[in-house]
Design a protein around this motif. Structure first.
Motif, PDB file in Angstrom:
ATOM      1  N   GLU A   1       0.820  -1.203   0.000  1.00 13.73           N
ATOM      2  CA  GLU A   1       0.000   0.000   0.000  1.00 13.73           C
ATOM      3  C   GLU A   1       0.856   1.256   0.000  1.00 13.73           C
ATOM      4  N   GLY A   2       0.387   2.245  -0.760  1.00 12.77           N
ATOM      5  CA  GLY A   2       1.067   3.526  -0.781  1.00 12.77           C
ATOM      6  C   GLY A   2       2.410   3.479  -1.476  1.00 12.77           C
ATOM      7  N   SER A   3       2.618   2.462  -2.289  1.00  8.65           N
ATOM      8  CA  SER A   3       3.903   2.290  -2.937  1.00  8.65           C
ATOM      9  C   SER A   3       3.765   2.485  -4.438  1.00  8.65           C
ATOM     10  N   ASP A   4       4.730   3.187  -5.015  1.00  9.90           N
ATOM     11  CA  ASP A   4       4.727   3.436  -6.450  1.00  9.90           C
ATOM     12  C   ASP A   4       5.624   2.442  -7.172  1.00  9.90           C
ATOM     13  N   VAL A   5       5.392   1.160  -6.951  1.00 10.68           N
ATOM     14  CA  VAL A   5       6.176   0.149  -7.650  1.00 10.68           C
ATOM     15  C   VAL A   5       5.401  -0.323  -8.870  1.00 10.68           C
ATOM     16  N   ASN A   6       6.147  -0.685  -9.908  1.00  9.79           N
ATOM     17  CA  ASN A   6       5.480  -1.192 -11.104  1.00  9.79           C
ATOM     18  C   ASN A   6       5.189  -2.683 -10.928  1.00  9.79           C
ATOM     19  N   ASP A   7       4.533  -3.289 -11.905  1.00  8.14           N
ATOM     20  CA  ASP A   7       4.116  -4.689 -11.783  1.00  8.14           C
ATOM     21  C   ASP A   7       5.309  -5.631 -11.620  1.00  8.14           C
ATOM     22  N   ARG A   8       6.389  -5.377 -12.340  1.00  6.56           N
ATOM     23  CA  ARG A   8       7.579  -6.224 -12.241  1.00  6.56           C
ATOM     24  C   ARG A   8       8.184  -6.120 -10.844  1.00  6.56           C
ATOM     25  N   GLU A   9       8.312  -4.899 -10.327  1.00  5.96           N
ATOM     26  CA  GLU A   9       8.861  -4.697  -8.987  1.00  5.96           C
ATOM     27  C   GLU A   9       7.958  -5.318  -7.928  1.00  5.96           C
ATOM     28  N   ARG A  10       6.645  -5.181  -8.117  1.00  7.21           N
ATOM     29  CA  ARG A  10       5.685  -5.773  -7.183  1.00  7.21           C
ATOM     30  C   ARG A  10       5.859  -7.288  -7.137  1.00  7.21           C
ATOM     31  N   ALA A  11       6.020  -7.912  -8.309  1.00  5.49           N
ATOM     32  CA  ALA A  11       6.212  -9.368  -8.368  1.00  5.49           C
ATOM     33  C   ALA A  11       7.517  -9.768  -7.680  1.00  5.49           C
ATOM     34  N   GLN A  12       8.569  -8.988  -7.880  1.00  4.52           N
ATOM     35  CA  GLN A  12       9.843  -9.287  -7.229  1.00  4.52           C
ATOM     36  C   GLN A  12       9.736  -9.163  -5.717  1.00  4.52           C
ATOM     37  N   LEU A  13       9.073  -8.115  -5.244  1.00  3.74           N
ATOM     38  CA  LEU A  13       8.898  -7.933  -3.803  1.00  3.74           C
ATOM     39  C   LEU A  13       8.067  -9.060  -3.199  1.00  3.74           C
ATOM     40  N   GLU A  14       6.980  -9.426  -3.884  1.00  3.62           N
ATOM     41  CA  GLU A  14       6.153 -10.509  -3.353  1.00  3.62           C
ATOM     42  C   GLU A  14       6.939 -11.810  -3.312  1.00  3.62           C
TER      43      GLU A  14
ATOM     44  N   PHE B   1      10.178 -12.140  -2.978  1.00  2.73           N
ATOM     45  CA  PHE B   1      11.134 -12.012  -1.873  1.00  2.73           C
ATOM     46  C   PHE B   1      10.460 -12.288  -0.535  1.00  2.73           C
ATOM     47  N   VAL B   2       9.308 -11.663  -0.309  1.00  4.93           N
ATOM     48  CA  VAL B   2       8.605 -11.816   0.964  1.00  4.93           C
ATOM     49  C   VAL B   2       8.151 -13.256   1.153  1.00  4.93           C
ATOM     50  N   ARG B   3       7.601 -13.867   0.116  1.00  4.79           N
ATOM     51  CA  ARG B   3       7.129 -15.255   0.245  1.00  4.79           C
ATOM     52  C   ARG B   3       8.291 -16.235   0.409  1.00  4.79           C
ATOM     53  N   THR B   4       9.389 -15.976  -0.279  1.00  5.55           N
ATOM     54  CA  THR B   4      10.569 -16.852  -0.135  1.00  5.55           C
ATOM     55  C   THR B   4      11.106 -16.763   1.281  1.00  5.55           C
ATOM     56  N   LEU B   5      11.188 -15.551   1.796  1.00  3.58           N
ATOM     57  CA  LEU B   5      11.636 -15.351   3.175  1.00  3.58           C
ATOM     58  C   LEU B   5      10.693 -16.070   4.140  1.00  3.58           C
ATOM     59  N   GLY B   6       9.409 -16.023   3.853  1.00  2.21           N
ATOM     60  CA  GLY B   6       8.418 -16.639   4.740  1.00  2.21           C
ATOM     61  C   GLY B   6       8.450 -18.158   4.725  1.00  2.21           C
ATOM     62  N   SER B   7       9.094 -18.755   3.727  1.00  2.00           N
ATOM     63  CA  SER B   7       9.122 -20.219   3.661  1.00  2.00           C
ATOM     64  C   SER B   7      10.468 -20.798   4.036  1.00  2.00           C
ATOM     65  N   ARG B   8      11.382 -19.948   4.547  1.00  2.00           N
ATOM     66  CA  ARG B   8      12.708 -20.477   4.898  1.00  2.00           C
ATOM     67  C   ARG B   8      12.678 -21.234   6.186  1.00  2.00           C
TER      68      ARG B   8
END
Length: 108
Positions: free
Chosen positions: A86-99, A101-108
């Protein structure tokens, strides 16, 4: 795990590390351009924290990686909703990369 639970866990890790270093909330807040009250709210999970602030916090707390602020047992549910930036000006590619990263971190 709810969004606010993530902020609570992050806040607890920040407070723990700050205390280990013998720093006050004012010390750390001054290093990252936040008020002491904002840092207190972050530490209790009442205030959301922006990604760039997480990096500043890691640096101020002498942590090598922001992943050290998240417990190893942190996991997203298999059917969890997409991660919201929310409140972030990321494009679709950046959004996919962030998601990713977050999901990979969450499954370690």
């Amino acid at each position: 795990m709810s969004d606010m639970e993530i902020y609570r866990i992050l806040g607890l890790a920040i407070a723990k590390r700050r205390n280990e270093l013998g720093l006050t909330q004012a010390d750390v807040a001054g290093r990252i351009d936040l008020t002491r009250a904002s840092l207190a709210n972050i530490e209790t999970g009442r205030q959301k924290v922006l990604l760039h602030q997480v990096f500043k916090l890691a640096n101020a707390l002498e942590i090598n990686s922001i992943t050290d602020l998240v417990p190893a047992s942190f996991q997203f549910a298999e059917n969890s909703e997409p991660v919201q930036f929310e409140g972030s000006d990321v494009n679709d590619r950046e959004r996919a990369q962030l998601e990713h990263f977050v999901r990979t971190l969450g499954s370690r």
